[in-house]
Scaffold this motif. Structure first.
Motif, PDB file in Angstrom:
ATOM      1  N   HIS A  27      43.339  37.330  28.431  1.00  0.00           N
ATOM      2  CA  HIS A  27      43.861  38.411  27.576  1.00  0.00           C
ATOM      3  C   HIS A  27      42.746  39.376  27.207  1.00  0.00           C
ATOM      4  CE1 HIS A  27      45.600  40.539  24.174  1.00  0.00           C
ATOM      5  NE2 HIS A  27      44.608  40.071  23.425  1.00  0.00           N
ATOM      6  N   TYR A  28      41.590  38.835  26.825  1.00  0.00           N
ATOM      7  CA  TYR A  28      40.465  39.694  26.463  1.00  0.00           C
ATOM      8  C   TYR A  28      39.894  40.394  27.693  1.00  0.00           C
ATOM      9  CZ  TYR A  28      40.707  37.157  22.047  1.00  0.00           C
ATOM     10  OH  TYR A  28      41.136  36.618  20.865  1.00  0.00           O
ATOM     11  N   VAL A  29      39.914  39.705  28.826  1.00  0.00           N
ATOM     12  CA  VAL A  29      39.408  40.328  30.057  1.00  0.00           C
ATOM     13  C   VAL A  29      40.264  41.529  30.443  1.00  0.00           C
ATOM     14  CG1 VAL A  29      39.060  39.956  32.524  1.00  0.00           C
ATOM     15  CG2 VAL A  29      38.360  38.200  30.900  1.00  0.00           C
ATOM     16  N   LEU A  30      41.566  41.390  30.314  1.00  0.00           N
ATOM     17  CA  LEU A  30      42.464  42.470  30.699  1.00  0.00           C
ATOM     18  C   LEU A  30      42.398  43.662  29.751  1.00  0.00           C
ATOM     19  CD1 LEU A  30      45.610  40.383  31.729  1.00  0.00           C
ATOM     20  CD2 LEU A  30      44.063  41.627  33.249  1.00  0.00           C
ATOM     21  N   ASN A  31      41.786  43.484  28.604  1.00  0.00           N
ATOM     22  CA  ASN A  31      41.676  44.578  27.639  1.00  0.00           C
ATOM     23  C   ASN A  31      40.265  45.135  27.523  1.00  0.00           C
ATOM     24  OD1 ASN A  31      44.391  44.900  25.959  1.00  0.00           O
ATOM     25  ND2 ASN A  31      44.130  42.722  26.410  1.00  0.00           N
ATOM     26  N   LEU A  32      39.385  44.778  28.441  1.00  0.00           N
ATOM     27  CA  LEU A  32      38.047  45.366  28.480  1.00  0.00           C
ATOM     28  C   LEU A  32      38.111  46.721  29.190  1.00  0.00           C
ATOM     29  CD1 LEU A  32      35.810  42.280  29.379  1.00  0.00           C
ATOM     30  CD2 LEU A  32      35.937  43.467  27.189  1.00  0.00           C
ATOM     31  N   GLY A  33      37.686  47.759  28.507  1.00  0.00           N
ATOM     32  CA  GLY A  33      37.765  49.090  29.096  1.00  0.00           C
ATOM     33  C   GLY A  33      36.900  49.261  30.328  1.00  0.00           C
ATOM     34  N   LEU A  34      35.789  48.511  30.404  1.00  0.00           N
ATOM     35  CA  LEU A  34      34.892  48.626  31.551  1.00  0.00           C
ATOM     36  C   LEU A  34      35.511  48.061  32.818  1.00  0.00           C
ATOM     37  CD1 LEU A  34      32.035  49.501  32.418  1.00  0.00           C
ATOM     38  CD2 LEU A  34      31.253  47.191  31.848  1.00  0.00           C
ATOM     39  N   PHE A  35      36.450  47.112  32.690  1.00  0.00           N
ATOM     40  CA  PHE A  35      37.063  46.462  33.849  1.00  0.00           C
ATOM     41  C   PHE A  35      38.569  46.694  33.856  1.00  0.00           C
ATOM     42  CE2 PHE A  35      33.271  43.941  32.787  1.00  0.00           C
ATOM     43  CZ  PHE A  35      32.578  44.054  33.977  1.00  0.00           C
ATOM     44  N   ARG A  36      38.965  47.944  33.689  1.00  0.00           N
ATOM     45  CA  ARG A  36      40.391  48.297  33.725  1.00  0.00           C
ATOM     46  C   ARG A  36      40.585  49.517  34.623  1.00  0.00           C
ATOM     47  NH1 ARG A  36      43.065  48.616  27.893  1.00  0.00           N
ATOM     48  NH2 ARG A  36      44.936  48.655  29.193  1.00  0.00           N
ATOM     49  N   PRO A  37      40.490  49.345  35.941  1.00  0.00           N
ATOM     50  CA  PRO A  37      40.723  50.502  36.827  1.00  0.00           C
ATOM     51  C   PRO A  37      42.166  50.975  36.798  1.00  0.00           C
ATOM     52  CG  PRO A  37      40.541  48.489  38.112  1.00  0.00           C
ATOM     53  CD  PRO A  37      40.207  48.117  36.701  1.00  0.00           C
ATOM     54  N   TRP A  38      43.099  50.059  36.516  1.00  0.00           N
ATOM     55  CA  TRP A  38      44.524  50.397  36.432  1.00  0.00           C
ATOM     56  C   TRP A  38      45.024  49.936  35.054  1.00  0.00           C
ATOM     57  CZ3 TRP A  38      44.979  53.063  40.776  1.00  0.00           C
ATOM     58  CH2 TRP A  38      44.238  52.660  41.882  1.00  0.00           C
ATOM     59  N   PRO A  39      44.879  50.751  34.018  1.00  0.00           N
ATOM     60  CA  PRO A  39      45.265  50.314  32.661  1.00  0.00           C
ATOM     61  C   PRO A  39      46.733  49.916  32.541  1.00  0.00           C
ATOM     62  CG  PRO A  39      43.947  52.318  32.569  1.00  0.00           C
ATOM     63  CD  PRO A  39      44.283  52.094  34.009  1.00  0.00           C
ATOM     64  N   GLU A  40      47.617  50.643  33.223  1.00  0.00           N
ATOM     65  CA  GLU A  40      49.042  50.297  33.133  1.00  0.00           C
ATOM     66  C   GLU A  40      49.314  48.927  33.743  1.00  0.00           C
ATOM     67  OE1 GLU A  40      47.835  53.013  34.450  1.00  0.00           O
ATOM     68  OE2 GLU A  40      48.380  54.620  33.028  1.00  0.00           O
ATOM     69  N   MET A  66      43.320  34.248  43.424  1.00  0.00           N
ATOM     70  CA  MET A  66      42.535  34.560  42.228  1.00  0.00           C
ATOM     71  C   MET A  66      41.551  35.693  42.485  1.00  0.00           C
ATOM     72  SD  MET A  66      39.979  32.050  40.069  1.00  0.00           S
ATOM     73  CE  MET A  66      38.676  32.181  41.309  1.00  0.00           C
ATOM     74  N   HIS A  67      40.870  35.658  43.635  1.00  0.00           N
ATOM     75  CA  HIS A  67      39.897  36.702  43.938  1.00  0.00           C
ATOM     76  C   HIS A  67      40.576  38.040  44.222  1.00  0.00           C
ATOM     77  CE1 HIS A  67      36.624  33.964  43.702  1.00  0.00           C
ATOM     78  NE2 HIS A  67      36.995  33.250  44.747  1.00  0.00           N
ATOM     79  N   LEU A  68      41.734  38.015  44.852  1.00  0.00           N
ATOM     80  CA  LEU A  68      42.467  39.271  45.059  1.00  0.00           C
ATOM     81  C   LEU A  68      42.902  39.861  43.720  1.00  0.00           C
ATOM     82  CD1 LEU A  68      44.672  38.386  48.171  1.00  0.00           C
ATOM     83  CD2 LEU A  68      42.622  39.805  48.092  1.00  0.00           C
ATOM     84  N   SER A  69      43.287  39.014  42.776  1.00  0.00           N
ATOM     85  CA  SER A  69      43.649  39.513  41.450  1.00  0.00           C
ATOM     86  C   SER A  69      42.446  40.119  40.739  1.00  0.00           C
ATOM     87  CB  SER A  69      44.236  38.362  40.613  1.00  0.00           C
ATOM     88  OG  SER A  69      45.374  37.809  41.236  1.00  0.00           O
ATOM     89  N   ILE A  70      41.289  39.491  40.891  1.00  0.00           N
ATOM     90  CA  ILE A  70      40.068  40.047  40.288  1.00  0.00           C
ATOM     91  C   ILE A  70      39.742  41.401  40.899  1.00  0.00           C
ATOM     92  CG2 ILE A  70      37.578  39.705  40.086  1.00  0.00           C
ATOM     93  CD1 ILE A  70      38.098  36.724  39.838  1.00  0.00           C
ATOM     94  N   ALA A  71      39.903  41.517  42.214  1.00  0.00           N
ATOM     95  CA  ALA A  71      39.597  42.784  42.884  1.00  0.00           C
ATOM     96  C   ALA A  71      40.502  43.904  42.399  1.00  0.00           C
ATOM     97  CB  ALA A  71      39.718  42.619  44.396  1.00  0.00           C
ATOM     98  N   VAL A  72      41.791  43.608  42.170  1.00  0.00           N
ATOM     99  CA  VAL A  72      42.750  44.645  41.792  1.00  0.00           C
ATOM    100  C   VAL A  72      42.708  44.924  40.293  1.00  0.00           C
ATOM    101  CG1 VAL A  72      45.196  45.254  41.741  1.00  0.00           C
ATOM    102  CG2 VAL A  72      44.245  44.123  43.751  1.00  0.00           C
ATOM    103  N   LEU A  73      42.794  43.867  39.485  1.00  0.00           N
ATOM    104  CA  LEU A  73      42.915  44.048  38.040  1.00  0.00           C
ATOM    105  C   LEU A  73      41.592  44.405  37.372  1.00  0.00           C
ATOM    106  CD1 LEU A  73      45.341  41.114  37.156  1.00  0.00           C
ATOM    107  CD2 LEU A  73      45.886  43.547  37.362  1.00  0.00           C
ATOM    108  N   MET A  74      40.480  43.895  37.883  1.00  0.00           N
ATOM    109  CA  MET A  74      39.186  44.144  37.259  1.00  0.00           C
ATOM    110  C   MET A  74      38.342  45.155  38.015  1.00  0.00           C
ATOM    111  SD  MET A  74      38.091  40.308  36.024  1.00  0.00           S
ATOM    112  CE  MET A  74      36.637  40.989  35.229  1.00  0.00           C
ATOM    113  N   GLY A  75      38.786  45.582  39.187  1.00  0.00           N
ATOM    114  CA  GLY A  75      38.032  46.585  39.931  1.00  0.00           C
ATOM    115  C   GLY A  75      36.709  46.079  40.457  1.00  0.00           C
ATOM    116  N   LEU A  76      36.683  44.826  40.953  1.00  0.00           N
ATOM    117  CA  LEU A  76      35.449  44.242  41.505  1.00  0.00           C
ATOM    118  C   LEU A  76      35.692  43.826  42.950  1.00  0.00           C
ATOM    119  CD1 LEU A  76      34.387  42.029  38.462  1.00  0.00           C
ATOM    120  CD2 LEU A  76      33.456  44.249  39.118  1.00  0.00           C
TER     121      LEU A  76
END
Length: 383
Positions: free
Chosen positions: A254-267, A312-322
């Motif tokens: 929850h906190y990871v998804l609300n970090l502005g630095l790692f939110r390439p797709w906020p919606e 899990m890694h694909l989700s990190i790539a999309v949701l966190m922009g890594l």
């Protein structure tokens, strides 16, 4: 009567005979196992297809990374970077790092190094003169990593380690230009029919045998170190998460998804954050997979675990922009797949081609009534 007693004492029971046979066999199995292990370590390189996948994957990933950052190359690694070459050299004096990019402050020199890095990544991916190019690729990755050590996302740390490890492996034996050249040379046969001196031939044979042994040892040790590195990475990450209360109560993501630095797709992050139960399940599953990963590598359970780690890694790539970090981890996981896994698609492709050729030639295929006698059909398939 004494003779009968001595005979009854001397005659071993069936259970005693089985125990003695088992005890006699046990010391013999240990040397055989050690001999098999030494033979595997010294004579036969293992996981050649996995090593080829690592070479292709990291070469392609770093090539895409350099091309992606081409418009920003000067701000990140060049003389115009806020982290100037002089600051980098001062840091190198403290850390011991080196970089070919700091040898000169010239813009032309930097552009030449960048072109060299792009060409080296492409050649490493294709497997051209892999022995020398792998060393050059490791130098390039280390130089670019050290030049902008404060502007990275963690993915290039793993790429740097893998680039160094792959130097010691025979990663060009499969799916490479080197393998193609070796195959064509073997098909062409010997090029000279001149008599060879027996003494020189014996020395050449011993040299080649020693070279094969050294290559096999370095390759197997390198692949073992790569596998151990990935296990340590997952295990330490999982044990570190266990110590945190946010992972224990299922709120870390929850906190990871609300970090502005790692939110390439906020919606998209907001949509994922609305499902509290799924977020908690993902937290517990992440910790479980990472902690259990080193213990499931020797059974079939590793296949579903690797599949879930891929998701899990694909989700990190999309949701966190890594994407660089996720790509490096996905490629590293490929080391745990056996060679038969990589040979299966080619085998199925060849089998499908044989069926197509047989159908076009009028030969019987599976599920159809034979139109020709069995022997000519078999010979035509072999041809």
């Amino acid at each position: 009567m004494q003779q009968a007693e001595q005979t009854s004492v001397a005659a071993p029971t069936p259970s005693r005979r089985r125990t003695e046979r088992a005890g006699a066999r046990k010391p013999q199995r240990v040397p055989e196992s050690i001999g098999t292990l030494l033979t595997l370590l010294l004579e036969q390189p293992v996981s050649l297809y996995a090593a080829a996948v690592l070479r292709i994957g990291y070469g392609l990933l770093y090539l895409a990374f350099l091309l992606r950052e081409f418009p920003h190359r000067d701000e990140i690694w060049g003389p115009g970077s806020p982290w100037t070459p002089e600051l980098a050299r001062q840091l190198f004096d403290q850390t011991g790092w080196v970089s070919i990019l700091t040898l000169s402050d010239s813009q032309a020199y930097f552009e030449a190094c960048y072109v060299l890095a792009v060409v080296t990544s492409a050649l490493f991916m294709l497997g051209w003169r892999t022995g020398a190019v792998s060393v050059l690729f490791a130098i390039v990755v280390a130089s670019f990593h050290a030049r902008a050590i404060f502007m990275t996302d963690g993915g290039d740390n793993l790429i740097l380690l893998m680039a160094v490890y792959l130097v010691f492996t025979a990663c060009g034996r499969r799916w490479s230009l080197d393998a193609r050249r070796t195959r064509l040379r073997a098909c062409a046969g010997p090029t000279s029919s001149l008599p060879v001196d027996r003494g020189a031939g014996g020395l050449r044979h011993q040299f080649r045998s020693s070279q094969r042994t050294l290559t096999a040892v370095l390759h197997n040790c390198g692949m073992f170190v790569i596998a151990a590195q990935v296990c340590f990475l997952y295990g330490s990450a999982g044990l570190y998460k266990v110590q945190g209360s946010s992972w224990g109560n299922g709120t870390a993501l929850h906190y990871v998804l609300n970090l502005g630095l790692f939110r390439p797709w906020p919606e998209l992050s907001l949509i994922a954050d609305e499902h509290d139960v799924l977020i908690a399940i993902a937290c517990y599953l992440t910790v479980l997979l990472q902690v259990a990963f080193p213990f499931v590598l020797f059974g079939r359970l590793k296949y579903p675990v690797l599949t879930m780690l891929l998701g899990m890694h694909l989700s990190i790539a999309v949701l966190m922009g890594l994407p660089l970090f996720s790509g490096a981890m996905i490629i590293a996981d490929a080391v745990f797949l056996p060679d038969r896994f990589y040979r299966t698609p080619g085998r199925l492709w060849r089998r499908a081609g044989l069926r197509t050729d047989a159908r076009d030639a009028g030969s019987p295929v599976h599920g159809e009534s034979p139109l020709l006698p069995s022997q000519p059909a078999a010979s035509s398939l072999r041809a």
